[in-house]
Design an enzyme around this catalytic site. Sequence first.
Site, mmCIF file in Angstrom:
data_model
loop_
_atom_site.group_PDB
_atom_site.id
_atom_site.type_symbol
_atom_site.label_atom_id
_atom_site.label_comp_id
_atom_site.label_asym_id
_atom_site.label_seq_id
_atom_site.Cartn_x
_atom_site.Cartn_y
_atom_site.Cartn_z
ATOM 1 C CD GLU A 174 -1.674 2.290 1.880
ATOM 2 O OE1 GLU A 174 -1.418 3.277 1.161
ATOM 3 O OE2 GLU A 174 -1.632 2.328 3.118
ATOM 4 C CB CYS A 201 -2.220 6.328 3.025
ATOM 5 S SG CYS A 201 -3.343 5.338 4.024
#
Length: 625
Positions: free
Chosen positions: A337, A372
Site C-alpha cells: 500500500e 494515505c
Amino acid sequence: MAMRVSFDFLVSGFKIGCSVSRDSLSFSTLEALPSQESLPSGQSVLVSIVCAFLSYVFFKQWRASRFNGVPYSVPIPEQVDPDWKGEAMMHPSIKSNTDYLIQCYAPATGASLGKVTPAYPEDIDAAIRSSAVAQVQWAKTSFDERRKFLRTLLKYILDNQDPIAAVACLDSGKTKVDAAFGEILVTAEKIKWVLNHGEKALLPEKRENSWPLQCYKKVELRYEPLGVVAACVSWNYPFHNLLGPIISSTFAGNGIIVKGSEQTAWSSQYYISIVKGALVACGHSPDLVHSIMCWPEVAPHLTSHPGIGHITFIGSRPVAHHVAASASKVLTPLCIELGGKDAAIILDDTANLPSVASILMRGVFQSCGQNCVGIERIIATPKVYPTLVSILESRINKLRIGSILDDVTGVDCGAVISDAHFSRLEALVEQAVSLGARCLAGGKKYNHPKYPKGHYFTPTLLVDVTPSMAIAQHEVFGPICLLMRASDVGDAISIANSTEYALGGSVFGRNQKDLDRVAREMHCGMVSINDFAVYYLNQSLPFGGVKGSGYGRFAGAEGLRSVCNLKAVARDRFPRIASTAIPPVVDYPLKDGERAWRFTKGLVEVGYGETVMRRVKGVGKLMGL
C-alpha cells in the site's frame, strides 16, 4: 461458575419470564394480568417481536461476556506525565552524530524522547526464531482463545485511551482528536470486526465439484496459518499501523514481526508492550509478536528472510521497489500500500455545501494531511466551485497550529513528522502559483513562537489548480488543500484519473446516475459516496489500491485470508462406496495405445459433451464400441 439471569416483561396481557443460563435462553408465562393491562392485538404482536429481539440481543451479549478481556497493566512512558516538558534538541533529528542509536524526539516541540537501539541482522534472526516457536502452540489455539486475547487487548485500549493518544501525539506530532480518529477508533473497529466475523472468514469453504466425473468427491478450501509473517509499516499512525497487522495475523494463527518506522521508534516500544501484555494475561507466549526498529541498510535482512511467509508493506513507492526486489529473492508474497493522490469530486447538485466542506476539511487536514487516504485534490464543477472556495478560505485561515501540550486551549493542526520536505512543499506551491493557481492561505513553513524547534507547516489553500501542475500529480502528504475546477462530470472523472496513484476517492452529489458513474469510472481501489474514507472505518471491506498505489488488500475477509495458506482439499464423499480407481485400459504400462486413446476421448465427451448425443457417443467409446 454457573450463572442464571432472569427478568420479566409484558406481552399481550401476560407477564412473561425470561431466563438466561450459561448456554440457554428460555421463556415462561408467569401469570395472566388484569384485562386493563392487556394491549390491543396489533400492538401485542409488535411488543412480542421487540421483546424477543431484545432478549436475543441480551443473550448474545451475555454469552460473549464469558470471554471478556482479562485486566492487566503495562508501564506507561514517563513522558506522558502532564508535568513532563522535555528539553528541546538543538537540531532535532533521528540520527545521532555520536552513536548508531535512533534518536527519538517530539516533532511538535523538538524535545528529546530518548534513544532506541536499532536491530541488527542477528536480532532479526532471533525475533523470527522465537516467534516461530511460539507460533507452533498458537496455531493450535481455538478461535475462542484468540477472541479472548483480542477482547483483552480491546479492554486495555478502552481503559487507556489517554496515554495511547498522548504517546501517539508526542511521537508523531498529531493532535488528540486526530489520534482518537486515526489511532484508537479504527483499531477498536478492526478488533470488533475480527471478533464478530473473523472466524466465519477463516472457516473451511465448500466449493463446487465437477459433475459427473467427480460427483463422488467433496472439495473445500481451507485457510491455514503461514507461520511467521512480517509487516513494514509507516509512521503516520504509529499505534494503528502497528496493531492492525498484528490483529489480523494473530487471529489467522500466525506469529508476526512488525518493522515500524525509525521516526516513531519511541512509541512502538510502548505499543508492542500492550500487545505482549495481553498475550501474557491470556496465558500465551509474548514471543508470538515482535516490534523491531532498524536502519534502512538492515531492513533487507528482514524482507528477504526465508523464515517470513508474507510481507505487508505500507510506505512510499521508491522504498516499495526495494522491498519487492528483496522479497523476490525468496519469493515472499507481498501486500503493498503506497499512498495516493485521492480526489473528492463535488458535483453541482451537492446539497448543504457547508456540511460537505466540514467532511472535506477532515479529509484534508486529518493528521495534518499525513494520511494515505487523505483528500489530496478537491475537484468541483462550476456551480459549486466559487461557493466552496469561499467556505474553505474562511475556515482554513482560522485553523490553529500547535502541540498536544496546547490541546487544553484547542489545537486544530499539529506538527508534521519532519521538516525535511518543507522546501519541497514550498516549491510545489510556488510553482503552482507561477502557473496561475492562487494561494489563499498558508503555503509556507510556520515558525511557532512557543516551539521554535517544532516542525510546522501552515494550513494551505491553493485554488485554480490544474492537472499540469506538479502539485496536482505528486503526493503532498501535508496540510495543503488543493481545489481544482472541472467543466462537468466527465471532466471531473478525467482529472481524478490523471495521476499515477489510484488508492481511494470520494464523490458528493444527489443524482444517483452521476454518483454511480463516478464510482464506476474513477480508477481506484475504494470509493466513498457522499462521505470520506468510510470504506476504511468499515473493516468488512478490503483496503488497497491499484496502479501506483500498490496491490493486494488488507482488512476484511480478504485481508485475513491473505495471511493464510489457501489449501485446496479434495476427498471422497462416500469413501467406502466410491473412490478413484484407474481403469485397466489406461493403467501403466498401456496394453493397447489406440484403445486407451479412444477411452480417454470418450471420457472427455461424457464429462463435457455439449449435447446428449455427444455424451452418448462418449459412453460408447468408454465401452469400446
